[in-house]
Enzyme design. Structure first.
Site, PDB file in Angstrom:
ATOM      1  N   SER A 107      -1.136  -1.853  -5.436  1.00 46.52           N
ATOM      2  CA  SER A 107      -2.201  -1.270  -5.234  1.00 46.52           C
ATOM      3  C   SER A 107      -2.645  -1.382  -3.474  1.00 46.52           C
ATOM      4  CB  SER A 107      -3.631  -1.516  -5.464  1.00 46.52           C
ATOM      5  OG  SER A 107      -4.321  -0.696  -4.780  1.00 46.52           O
ATOM      6  N   TYR A 129      -2.433   5.213  -0.685  1.00 46.15           N
ATOM      7  CA  TYR A 129      -3.415   5.984  -1.242  1.00 46.15           C
ATOM      8  C   TYR A 129      -3.506   7.532   0.248  1.00 46.15           C
ATOM      9  CZ  TYR A 129      -6.525   4.360  -4.685  1.00 46.15           C
ATOM     10  OH  TYR A 129      -7.119   3.600  -5.798  1.00 46.15           O
ATOM     11  N   THR A 155      -1.215   8.228  -5.002  1.00 41.28           N
ATOM     12  CA  THR A 155      -2.575   8.583  -6.055  1.00 41.28           C
ATOM     13  C   THR A 155      -3.368   9.469  -5.521  1.00 41.28           C
ATOM     14  OG1 THR A 155      -2.441   5.873  -6.565  1.00 41.28           O
ATOM     15  CG2 THR A 155      -4.204   7.341  -7.322  1.00 41.28           C
ATOM     16  N   ARG A 164     -24.549   5.477 -11.047  1.00 34.92           N
ATOM     17  CA  ARG A 164     -23.597   4.928 -12.176  1.00 34.92           C
ATOM     18  C   ARG A 164     -25.128   4.999 -13.081  1.00 34.92           C
ATOM     19  NH1 ARG A 164     -18.133   3.690 -11.424  1.00 34.92           N
ATOM     20  NH2 ARG A 164     -17.321   3.359  -9.272  1.00 34.92           N
ATOM     21  N   LYS A 253       0.303  10.243  -8.802  1.00 35.63           N
ATOM     22  CA  LYS A 253      -0.830  10.084 -10.219  1.00 35.63           C
ATOM     23  C   LYS A 253      -2.270  10.800  -9.573  1.00 35.63           C
ATOM     24  CE  LYS A 253      -3.088   5.523 -11.877  1.00 35.63           C
ATOM     25  NZ  LYS A 253      -4.180   5.867 -11.504  1.00 35.63           N
ATOM     26  N   HIS A 277      -7.846   8.083 -13.171  1.00 30.16           N
ATOM     27  CA  HIS A 277      -8.124   6.791 -12.863  1.00 30.16           C
ATOM     28  C   HIS A 277      -9.274   6.382 -13.577  1.00 30.16           C
ATOM     29  CE1 HIS A 277      -7.351   5.601  -8.521  1.00 30.16           C
ATOM     30  NE2 HIS A 277      -8.700   4.942  -8.936  1.00 30.16           N
TER      31      HIS A 277
END
Length: 403
Positions: A107, A129, A155, A164, A253, A277
């Site tokens: 990453s 990214y 990505t 959340r 991706k 993801h």
């Protein structure tokens, strides 16, 4: 306790017992209510096998290739950011992948420099990214090329939800004295995890060294994250530009639609990953395995198609390959292995995958993953999600036209 574990579920249980609450929470979190993260795993349970009771039984060949890299089994390490679950982080994962003959995905937000990771595993894909200016992205691409990365993973399947249902895990920007005092109760409650870092001689590093540009110091994870959030989203010309900057194969991706898959091919990518993801993108997106078959049928003859999301067993890998994937990308599973037992834990998880693949091939009486196809599965009606497929107009009956 025996350091060896027999299932990914056991690796997850050990990771939960070992890691501070916030660190573990960062590994399991999905966006919003977590519908997609649950769906990624649930969808695999709806697929069955159609085994044979007799046939060739010999050594089974699990090898394949993705973007020109030979893999000993159809599994890749998916790039994940800041692997602070273990002091050696991405370097330990890279060594484990090399020891098991598979490629590493690194990453941009990793905690270890790309040069150290490639030294541990020369078969490393660098993940990028769309973040910052084109000049900054070109500099990161140039650094990856100079370090010897064998491919690029672009990505684009990541948005962000601040909400959340279980609450986002609290992670500090930097581990200064104030942050250490705040997190001391969590850390002291997990003395084995703390001891691992004390033996390594450093505290968890939350910087992103691969994001450094222009001779500046590496930003913290959230600094890099904020830069990504502030960068205008790319279009298909930008994807084409990335392919032009990189002298080698590029994977895109984040594909979940057939029309996007065709556009990716037109932009010049060598591979795509069917991905949501891991449930951290737009919640309510279908499971990646549901979108895989129609996408693989549409573009699988033109690019390498892989998928990620919900892989927990070797049999899951076999199901994905039977539906058109050349390989899968493994994410949370290897991080749990890393948390449980460092490099050996990652190798343990990869061995679990290999064993499960072998068992499934044996039951199906296949001598190679290359022989797998849809006929090896029981696929229920309505399982697939054909997103982005042009709707053909219905034919008008002749008598209606005449009338």
């Amino acid at each position: 306790m025996n350091p060896w574990f027999e299932t990914v579920a056991e690796a997850q249980r050990r990771a939960k017992k070992r890691l501070p609450k916030s660190v573990y929470g960062a590994l399991i979190a999905g966006s919003e209510r977590g519908q997609t993260i649950d769906e990624n795993q649930q969808a695999f349970t709806e697929l069955g096998f159609a085994p044979h009771c007799a046939g060739p039984i010999g050594e089974r060949d699990q090898s394949t290739t993705v973007m020109g890299q030979q893999l000993s089994m159809p599994v890749l390490i998916s790039p994940t950011g800041v692997q602070a679950v273990h002091p050696e982080g991405e370097v330990a994962v890279a060594r484990a992948a090399a020891a098991r003959g598979i490629a590493m995905g690194l990453s941009s937000f990793a905690s270890k420099p790309i040069e150290e990771v490639i030294a541990a595993n020369p078969a490393t894909f660098f993940q990028l990214y769309w973040c910052g200016s084109k000049e900054e992205m070109a500099e990161r691409i140039g650094r990856a090329a100079a370090a010897g990365a064998v491919g690029l993973i672009l990505t684009l399947d990541w948005s962000f939800s601040h909400g959340r249902d279980w609450g986002s895990p609290v992670i500090p920007e930097t581990l200064d004295l104030r942050a250490m005092m705040r997190f001391a109760p969590q850390t002291l409650a997990r003395p084995r995890w703390l001891a691992t870092y004390l033996r390594a001689g450093h505290i968890p590093d939350l910087t992103a060294p691969n994001m450094a540009v222009g001779g500046k110091a590496a930003p913290g994870f959230f600094g890099a994250y904020g830069e990504w959030m502030g960068t205008p989203a790319p279009d298909w010309d930008d994807v084409r530009w990335i392919c032009e900057q990189w002298d080698g194969p590029v994977m895109l991706k984040g594909i979940m639609r057939v029309d996007d898959a065709h556009r990716a091919v037109d932009a010049g990518v060598a591979a795509i990953s069917v991905s949501n993801h891991g449930g951290n993108n737009l919640d309510g997106t279908p499971a990646a395995i549901r979108a895989l078959p129609v996408i693989a049928e549409a573009v699988g003859s033109q690019v390498d198609v892989v998928m990620d999301g919900g892989i927990r067993r070797g049999s899951d890998v076999v199901k994905a390959v039977a539906l058109g994937a050349r390989a899968v990308m493994l994410g949370r599973a290897y991080l749990w292995g890393l948390a449980a037992n460092g490099q050996a834990g990652v190798e343990n998880v990869l061995d679990i995958m290999r064993g499960g693949i072998d068992s499934a091939l044996l039951g199906l009486r296949k001598t190679s993953v290359a022989e797998l196809d849809r006929s090896d599965l029981v696929v229920p009606d309505g399982f697939e999600r054909a997103l982005g497929v042009p709707v053909r107009p219905q034919a008008v009956p002749d008598q209606m036209v005449a009338g």
